[in-house]
Motif scaffolding. Structure first.
Motif, PDB file in Angstrom:
ATOM      1  N   GLN A 155      55.086  37.928  32.838  1.00 34.06           N
ATOM      2  CA  GLN A 155      53.873  38.748  32.758  1.00 34.06           C
ATOM      3  C   GLN A 155      54.207  40.225  32.507  1.00 34.06           C
ATOM      4  OE1 GLN A 155      51.329  36.537  32.744  1.00 34.06           O
ATOM      5  NE2 GLN A 155      53.012  35.142  33.286  1.00 34.06           N
ATOM      6  N   TYR A 245      50.999  40.926  44.899  1.00 34.41           N
ATOM      7  CA  TYR A 245      51.330  39.527  44.653  1.00 34.41           C
ATOM      8  C   TYR A 245      51.971  38.957  45.918  1.00 34.41           C
ATOM      9  CZ  TYR A 245      50.819  40.517  39.624  1.00 34.41           C
ATOM     10  OH  TYR A 245      50.333  40.866  38.388  1.00 34.41           O
ATOM     11  N   ILE A 267      46.961  38.288  43.658  1.00 31.65           N
ATOM     12  CA  ILE A 267      47.476  37.113  42.949  1.00 31.65           C
ATOM     13  C   ILE A 267      48.636  36.519  43.741  1.00 31.65           C
ATOM     14  CG2 ILE A 267      48.612  36.293  40.846  1.00 31.65           C
ATOM     15  CD1 ILE A 267      47.086  38.450  39.306  1.00 31.65           C
ATOM     16  N   THR A 268      48.503  35.244  44.055  1.00 26.65           N
ATOM     17  CA  THR A 268      49.502  34.584  44.881  1.00 26.65           C
ATOM     18  C   THR A 268      49.791  33.181  44.347  1.00 26.65           C
ATOM     19  OG1 THR A 268      47.711  33.878  46.369  1.00 26.65           O
ATOM     20  CG2 THR A 268      48.939  35.848  47.000  1.00 26.65           C
ATOM     21  N   VAL A 355      49.511  29.282  40.652  1.00 22.47           N
ATOM     22  CA  VAL A 355      49.296  30.730  40.726  1.00 22.47           C
ATOM     23  C   VAL A 355      47.791  30.958  40.663  1.00 22.47           C
ATOM     24  CG1 VAL A 355      49.756  32.978  39.681  1.00 22.47           C
ATOM     25  CG2 VAL A 355      51.464  31.141  39.506  1.00 22.47           C
ATOM     26  N   TYR A 356      47.268  31.716  41.602  1.00 22.72           N
ATOM     27  CA  TYR A 356      45.821  31.926  41.615  1.00 22.72           C
ATOM     28  C   TYR A 356      45.460  33.354  42.016  1.00 22.72           C
ATOM     29  CZ  TYR A 356      45.806  31.525  46.748  1.00 22.72           C
ATOM     30  OH  TYR A 356      46.027  31.711  48.096  1.00 22.72           O
ATOM     31  N   GLU A 357      44.304  33.765  41.526  1.00 20.10           N
ATOM     32  CA  GLU A 357      43.746  35.071  41.871  1.00 20.10           C
ATOM     33  C   GLU A 357      42.531  34.866  42.771  1.00 20.10           C
ATOM     34  OE1 GLU A 357      41.753  39.034  39.716  1.00 20.10           O
ATOM     35  OE2 GLU A 357      42.433  37.313  38.512  1.00 20.10           O
ATOM     36  N   GLN A 367      39.010  30.921  44.557  1.00 15.24           N
ATOM     37  CA  GLN A 367      40.318  31.012  43.922  1.00 15.24           C
ATOM     38  C   GLN A 367      40.197  30.644  42.441  1.00 15.24           C
ATOM     39  OE1 GLN A 367      39.779  28.673  46.506  1.00 15.24           O
ATOM     40  NE2 GLN A 367      40.136  30.212  48.080  1.00 15.24           N
ATOM     41  N   LEU A 370      45.330  30.517  37.750  1.00 18.61           N
ATOM     42  CA  LEU A 370      45.834  31.171  36.543  1.00 18.61           C
ATOM     43  C   LEU A 370      46.906  30.342  35.844  1.00 18.61           C
ATOM     44  CD1 LEU A 370      46.240  34.819  37.925  1.00 18.61           C
ATOM     45  CD2 LEU A 370      44.248  33.829  36.761  1.00 18.61           C
TER      46      LEU A 370
END
Length: 390
Positions: A155, A245, A267-268, A355-357, A367, A370
């Protein structure tokens, strides 16, 4: 399939049913009291739901015996001894705390009683301290964080400041991220470990992160510490210029609403969020909400899949301790998390990482997935076990 529930939490309530040759006694070893009670409630609800949903697929019946670990290793060891020696359970499941898992490991291994770990993530449990009788259906600390290193570099994030509480899980989480992030070309420009469960003011650490020249901050915090950290990070005004993150426990669906708007945009990565788009998860979320009135967390799905793994093991005809342990090492199925399997080299779960925001939804925070990162087996980390018996 019939389920007998035997409560062993200082009060006696029992629903008796006729025993059969295939009845399997299951000891649920969870911290029903103390700081992790909410986690236990989700694990137990998920476990019971799987028995209700999939139990008809096996001829076995299940008797559940519950014991409260109180999040205290000596108490947990005593309760495990009771379940094994007095109650003569065929299998145990649960274990939230890594300290508790470490305390019962030698007893479980020596007695040859299969244990399905439904939470504790310490890497050693499926590494140097692995056992053919311990199968993990939750996660390992390294597994959750390793994929985020190369993903963040992809990213365009190449300079990161890390933070985590100063105890085994915090160090394992950050070390695994650091290893893959630097291997992918990233640079850790600063790292701090905060006093575990003693840090009320994160300001001094956030000031160091701000002055570090990092492009982002990567952290592991969970529970009450996660709530405090996310709120303070937002109030410190860092999110716009220094995105946050981390491991997905930072914004777990179990308590993200307590973090409020401060969690938006974080974002985690985690092995489960309720918004994973597959038929198995849609059915699970609907059934769990109907049963409990709440959205399932990662803890709920861990309990659900622990029971599902047990059911799958019994389909092979396994009913005694040795055969159940062997069958659990070979389990694989499609579940709410996606395709799950057990790596028989370590007895750790192999699963996708998401991976989600965290974003604002109609009914509160939700959630947005991503990316789904590939499922990979953990390194052996010193684990040596004999191959499974066929």
């Amino acid at each position: 399939m019939k389920t007998t529930i035997l409560a062993a939490l200082g009060f006696a309530t029992a629903l008796s049913m006729p025993a059969s040759a295939e009845e399997i006694k299951v000891g649920l070893l969870l911290p029903y009291s103390g700081v992790y009670a909410a986690l236990s409630n989700d694990i137990e609800a998920g476990f019971e739901l799987a028995l209700e949903e999939y139990g008809a697929e096996t001829e076995a019946t299940f008797a559940l015996l519950r014991e409260d670990t109180e999040v205290k290793p000596p108490v947990a060891l005593a309760k495990a001894k009771k379940l094994i020696l007095q109650d003569k359970v065929d299998v145990m499941a649960g274990i939230v705390s890594s300290g508790v898992l470490g305390a019962v490991r030698d007893l479980v291994h020596g007695a040859g009683v299969p244990l399905i770990v439904a939470n504790a993530g310490n890497d050693e449990a499926t590494g140097a301290q692995c056992s053919p009788f311990i199968t993990r259906m939750s996660f390992s600390n390294g597994q959750v964080n390793r994929p985020m290193g190369p993903w963040m570099v992809e990213q365009g994030i190449t300079k990161v400041f890390t933070l985590a509480p100063d105890y085994a899980a915090g160090r394992q989480m950050i070390d695994s991220f650091t290893e893959t992030f630097t291997a992918a070309g990233g640079e850790i420009v600063g790292q701090e470990f905060t006093p575990f469960q003693k840090t009320q003011d994160f300001g001094p650490f956030l000031a160091k992160a701000k002055a570090s020249g990092a492009q982002a901050v990567y952290v592991f915090y969970a529970g009450g510490e996660a709530i405090s950290f996310v709120k303070q990070y937002d109030s410190f005004g860092l999110k716009a210029d220094l995105p946050l993150y981390g491991s997905g426990f930072l914004t777990s669906s179990l308590y993200v609403n307590a973090e409020g708007p401060a969690a938006e945009g974080v974002i985690t990565a985690l092995h489960y969020v309720p918004t994973i788009d597959n038929p198995e998860n849609a059915a699970f979320v609907t059934a769990f909400e109907a049963k409990t009135g709440r959205i399932p967390s990662e803890y709920a799905v861990q309990g659900f899949d622990a029971a599902r793994a047990l059911i799958e093991a019994t389909k092979t005809g396994a009913t005694d301790r040795e055969s159940l342990a062997n069958a659990l090492r070979q389990v694989h199925f499609e579940g709410p998390r996606g395709t799950l399997s057990i790596d028989p080299a370590t007895n750790n779960i192999v699963q996708p990482i998401y991976v989600y925001e965290t974003i604002a939804g109609e009914g509160g925070l939700t959630q947005k997935v991503l990316a789904e990162l590939p499922a990979t087996a953990d390194p052996l980390n010193g684990c040596t076990m004999a191959p499974v018996s066929n």
